[in-house]
Every structure is written in C-alpha cells, then in structure tokens.
Write an enzyme that holds these catalytic residues in place. Structure first.
Site, PDB file in Angstrom:
ATOM      1  N   GLY A   1      -3.906  -2.386  18.048  1.00 21.57           N
ATOM      2  CA  GLY A   1      -4.011  -2.468  16.587  1.00 21.57           C
ATOM      3  C   GLY A   1      -3.084  -1.445  15.948  1.00 21.57           C
ATOM      4  O   GLY A   1      -3.405  -0.266  15.876  1.00 21.57           O
TER       5      GLY A   1
ATOM      6  N   GLN B   1     -12.626   7.797  11.147  1.00 21.29           N
ATOM      7  CA  GLN B   1     -12.489   6.341  11.318  1.00 21.29           C
ATOM      8  C   GLN B   1     -13.410   5.787  12.410  1.00 21.29           C
ATOM      9  O   GLN B   1     -13.735   4.592  12.419  1.00 21.29           O
ATOM     10  CB  GLN B   1     -11.018   6.021  11.631  1.00 21.29           C
ATOM     11  CG  GLN B   1     -10.684   4.560  11.869  1.00 21.29           C
ATOM     12  CD  GLN B   1     -10.878   3.679  10.643  1.00 21.29           C
ATOM     13  OE1 GLN B   1     -10.747   4.127   9.505  1.00 21.29           O
ATOM     14  NE2 GLN B   1     -11.223   2.418  10.863  1.00 21.29           N
TER      15      GLN B   1
ATOM     16  N   THR C   1      -2.906   4.512  17.876  1.00 16.96           N
ATOM     17  CA  THR C   1      -1.463   4.735  17.994  1.00 16.96           C
ATOM     18  C   THR C   1      -0.706   3.950  16.936  1.00 16.96           C
ATOM     19  O   THR C   1      -0.672   2.721  16.974  1.00 16.96           O
ATOM     20  CB  THR C   1      -0.989   4.356  19.411  1.00 16.96           C
ATOM     21  OG1 THR C   1      -1.634   5.229  20.337  1.00 16.96           O
ATOM     22  CG2 THR C   1       0.505   4.522  19.549  1.00 16.96           C
TER      23      THR C   1
ATOM     24  N   ASN D   1     -15.291  12.375  23.741  1.00 19.28           N
ATOM     25  CA  ASN D   1     -14.378  13.003  22.782  1.00 19.28           C
ATOM     26  C   ASN D   1     -13.961  14.362  23.331  1.00 19.28           C
ATOM     27  O   ASN D   1     -14.720  15.004  24.055  1.00 19.28           O
ATOM     28  CB  ASN D   1     -15.045  13.181  21.411  1.00 19.28           C
ATOM     29  CG  ASN D   1     -14.030  13.558  20.336  1.00 19.28           C
ATOM     30  OD1 ASN D   1     -13.040  12.867  20.141  1.00 19.28           O
ATOM     31  ND2 ASN D   1     -14.267  14.670  19.654  1.00 19.28           N
TER      32      ASN D   1
ATOM     33  N   LYS E   1       0.872  -1.170   0.000  1.00 22.67           N
ATOM     34  CA  LYS E   1       0.000   0.000   0.000  1.00 22.67           C
ATOM     35  C   LYS E   1       0.904   1.213   0.000  1.00 22.67           C
ATOM     36  O   LYS E   1       1.813   1.323   0.819  1.00 22.67           O
ATOM     37  CB  LYS E   1      -0.907   0.037   1.222  1.00 22.67           C
ATOM     38  CG  LYS E   1      -1.797   1.304   1.203  1.00 22.67           C
ATOM     39  CD  LYS E   1      -2.899   1.269   2.225  1.00 22.67           C
ATOM     40  CE  LYS E   1      -2.390   1.576   3.609  1.00 22.67           C
ATOM     41  NZ  LYS E   1      -3.505   1.708   4.585  1.00 22.67           N
TER      42      LYS E   1
END
Lengths: 321, 321
Positions: free
Chosen positions: B292, B138, B221, B159, B67
C-alpha cells in the site's frame, strides 16, 4: 481559513500592488530565497481540459502554496471563463491551509506585472512607442501595465485578425494615446518596447524587423513548441527571464537554446537586475528581451498580497477550518 | 464552494464509506479510468517541513483534485498534528473549485481502507489471528478496519518499543478480543494476516519468520529507502499493490525490484482482483502481500464521498466563490 472569491478580487488589488508583489518575488528567486516546485500539467481526458498546478515557496515572505486550475475550452459556451484557477496559501510554520483565493483576475494581473517589471528595469528610458503583438484577453492587461512604466506617446499594434485590435485602441484611448494598426515591419522598426502576447506556434516577429534600441517582452510562450519571435532575434538580444530553467525548456528561449544559438549562461534572471547584481541595459541602442514564462511564485505573491489587503480592509471571509 | 473543516469529518464519514470509496477507485485505476498525476514532494527548507501534493482524476466518478500538505515535525509542540493535509476538489466539467475538505482524518481512513480492501480480497477466508507490526497513530486505524474483514479471534503485536502496543491492546479490547505482545518469530509464525505500519528504513520482518498461508499488508513504506519486510519475503509472495509504478519506485517492492528478485509483471494492481480479472489468492497456503503506497486518488475518493454525505445530511458549509 480565509476565502476570497473571484468577484471580490478586483475591488481589493490593482496593478500597483501586483507590480510590487511580482517584483519582490523575482528578487527573492534570484537571491535563492524563493523557488518553484515542479509543475504538474495534465490533459485529463475529459472536456478537453488541460489541468495542473504551479507551486512554490518564498522563504523571505513565507508564501507557500499552489495555483490549481487550467483551461476548459467549453466554458465559454456556459458563460464561464475558459481559464479557471484558484490559489491556495498555507501557513509555512504549521502546514495548515490559510487561504483560498480566486485566481482568474490575479493570473492576468501577475502576468501583466511580469512584463511591466521587465519594462521598468530594461526598456530604454526615453521609450515613446509601445508595440503590441496579439489582441486576446490578456493583451489589455499587458498594455495597461506597460503604459505606466514609461512616458509613451503612442501605441502601435499587429494581430493576425486586425479587427480584434479594436479592444487595444479603446485601452489606448483611455490613456489619451493614439493607436495605429501597423505591419510587423513597421512595428519592429518603430516600437521602443514590444510586447508579444499570443498563443503562436510559429515565430511572428522576425529578427530583421526589429531595429534600434528596443525592449521586447515575450509573454505568450509557456509550452513546449510555442514560439512568438524568431530564434535569431532571441540570440541577438540580451536575454532575461523569470526562471532560467523554464525559459530554456518551455519559454521563448527554448528554440534558440535547442538550435545551439544560446545557452543557460546567456539568460539572466530579471531578479539579478532588480537586486543590482546585473546592470541590465547598458546603452540606448541595446536590444533586450524578457522571456516571461510564468511561475507559481508570482501567483502566490499576488495572492498573499490580496489576502493582506482584504484583512486590512476588513473584507476577508473567514471560515473556521 | 463547499467547506468541510477537519472537525466535521468524523461525524460525516466512517470506515464503511471509506472502504467503499477506496475499493471503487482501486477498481477504476485498474480499468484505466482513473490515474494519478506526478507527485510533488519538497523539503521546503523551513520548519523542517516536507510538503507537497498528490493529485489525480477519476473519469468514472469525475473526482478531480489534489491533496496538499505534508509533515511539520514541530507541530506537536504547538498542540497541532504533525501531518497536515487538505483536499481540494474541482468540477471536472468546468475547472471551478468545488470543495475544500480537511484531510487529516481522511488520510488515516483512506490508508486503513486500503489494507482493509486487500484483506477482504486476499486474506485466507478462515483467518483467526491478526498480527500488527508498529504502534503509531495510524496503527489503530489499520487495526479497526482490518478486524472488520474476517472473524478474527485474537490479535498479536510487535513494536520496537513494546510499551506503545498498549494502545492496540485497548483497540482489541473494544472489539472483545485478546491482545498479546509477541516476538517477530511468533508473529510471523502465528498470524494469518499481518499489517506492517512503521516508518522503518530496515527490514523488520524476515522471510524465514513467516510460515503458512498468510496475507501481509505493508502499509508504511512510501519513500525511497524505507523498508518494512525482507525483500526475499516480497519475492516469495504473490504481490499486489495500489499503483505498480509507485510500488516499484517508492513502495515496499522497491528493494526486491532493485535486487532483481521481482519485476513489474510480478506485481498485480489490487483493482484487477476487485474487477475479477485476477483470481487473487488461489489456496489457503499461499503467501500474498499487498504493497500500500498511498495514492492521491484515494484522497479524492474519500473527500468526494464525505462531500456527498455532508450535502445529504445538510451539513455542508457553502461559500459563494
């Protein structure tokens, strides 16, 4: 997105355009306007393939992208070229993909252009004899590009399997020049310009074999461990390269550097000569050596050039992407 | 060469196929059948862009490629997505280019699929409350994929700019679930599954805030210095990841590792759980954490999947290359 399949490349770009593109990007690199990103190279553990990417960015031309590909040793049995590569260009202003370009012929052209650039800027002006070491696929590209740089009168060649030099005899004949198969002693003694283009892991050309004012373009060494000429010969020469860090790590200069015969400051980027910051050859008697390691920016430069030519000639396949 | 432009992707692949592709490649990675090549990431010094490549090879599926892309912060002003990526697949048997696939939606789908895989394999079976930290582009992908993994009854969210959580309220409504904006104390105390998907450089969620049996998927992260949760929380959790080396160097585990709170052997590849070599969660009270980090093989897996779907549906654009 512009698509330029491999089969279209030969009709779009030739040695002259590749020369200009490579000379320009070497100049950009030496000015600090263009730089190569770290090379990725992996033995993938399938089909004996060695696969990876060479990539970079030229701020002056805005060429951004990568060449992807590698060597699949079993391809020949399938009627395909073992070395397969594709060049992808991106829009430096947005990151969107701009072009996918077949990279096999371009790789040959840009590699030949690199030694041709070194010959134009470093070989003795009155060079008459070209010496070829190696007779593989790339050797014919090297020879054709070299012959355009000086008024050569003859070509001499050496190869481990001498019969393979017949392909170079044919290329010399195209140019109306005689070709002679010779020993390494004669080649080193008689040639004014020498191109080494082999996959050797042992030095072929020895220091003592090279006499008089000569320019040597070492074009085969692109991997740790490979070596075409004796390290004492590298140390004796005024050394130039495409990218100094690569020359020291995996190019022809790696051995002389490891043996402490030369250091980073002994190797000049060829771009400094192109830009007039280094005087290059200072006398006809000098021994100059160009270590052509091959950088991603060369690939991007010729790919950008062929895309421009395809657009001019209305031959670009465009896909809405 | 198959061309799948960005605009075609949404009609070809959804969350279910992305989940399957990502779960399968995590399993391959843990078996040693698939591996990621070194990541290239460069600030190119033009348009403030961060550009590079993630690449790899999966011997079991023969997915080979990369990618390419990055972040162009000025794109939004031009009506383009800041994050631009394209995935290129190659034939592992010959090295020839096989496909160019728009990578923007696929990146969102494969990132959401990663946390969804972790939730399916690690979250408490009876999880009722999903907690979301972060409300960027996302976050909606993360939430939709997460909601499919357990019989969630409500979603709570936090948030930095609470008004931005409205987009998650809308996603919850789509699923017929209530959404509540809460404090971090309430979020850590009430949620059974927590997803962090921010670009934070300071820990947001603290160790003391998380109580009871919980699964946390830290998805934001991906760079040295970024951090979403306190390192003591990472140290207390049973930790899982996509790729251990990346988790330690640039993932959420980097801080706990640097502080000596955890070491390599404390982090289990999620593929080991998928393959049944690690039992995963051992009790409802356990705190599990999935780091992840995002690997190139995920991109190749979803791209290979979308190419297959396009061929099945007769929607692939093919160019003779």
């Amino acid at each position: 997105m512009i698509i330029l399949p491999e089969k279209e490349i030969a009709s779009l770009i030739g040695r002259a355009e590749a020369f200009t593109a490579v000379e320009r990007v070497f100049a950009s690199m030496a000015k600090g306007d263009a730089y190569n990103f770290p090379v990725v190279r992996e033995a993938i553990g399938h089909a004996d393939a060695l696969y990876g990417f060479k990539s970079g960015f030229d701020r002056s031309s805005l060429a951004l992208g990568l060449k992807s590909g590698g060597c699949w040793p079993g391809n020949a049995d399938k009627g395909l070229t073992n070395h397969q590569s594709t060049i992808f260009l991106f829009d430096a202003d947005t990151g969107r993909v701009k072009a996918a370009v077949g990279g096999n012929l371009l790789t040959a052209l840009r590699t030949a252009a690199a030694s041709a650039v070194s010959i134009r800027h470093l070989a003795p002006k009155g060079a008459k004899t070209l010496g070829m070491i190696g007779a593989g696929h790339q050797s014919t590209f090297q020879m054709r590009a070299a012959l355009e740089q000086r008024a050569f009168e003859r070509v001499i060649g050496w190869n481990q399997h001498p019969e393979r030099l017949d392909r170079l005899t044919a290329v010399a004949a195209e140019a109306g020049l005689p070709f002679e198969k010779v020993s390494l002693d004669r080649l080193g003694g008689e040639a004014d310009v020498i191109i080494t283009i082999t996959s050797s892991f042992d030095p072929i050309l020895k220091d003592a074999q090279v006499t008089g004012g000569t320019h040597i373009a070492c074009m085969g060494t692109d991997t740790v461990g490979k070596q075409e000429v004796e390290s004492a010969l590298v140390a004796r020469a005024t050394a130039f390269t495409d990218e100094v860090s690569q020359s020291l790590s995996l190019g022809e200069c790696q051995h002389a550097a490891r043996e402490g015969l030369i250091s980073e400051t002994d190797i000049t980027p060829i771009g400094d000569v192109i830009n007039g910051r280094h005087s290059g050859r200072t006398s006809d008697d000098e021994l100059t050596l160009f270590d052509g390691t091959g950088v991603g920016l060369q690939d991007l430069a010729v790919a950008a050039s062929v895309v421009e030519l395809a657009l001019e000639k209305g031959k670009a396949i465009t896909v809405d992407f």
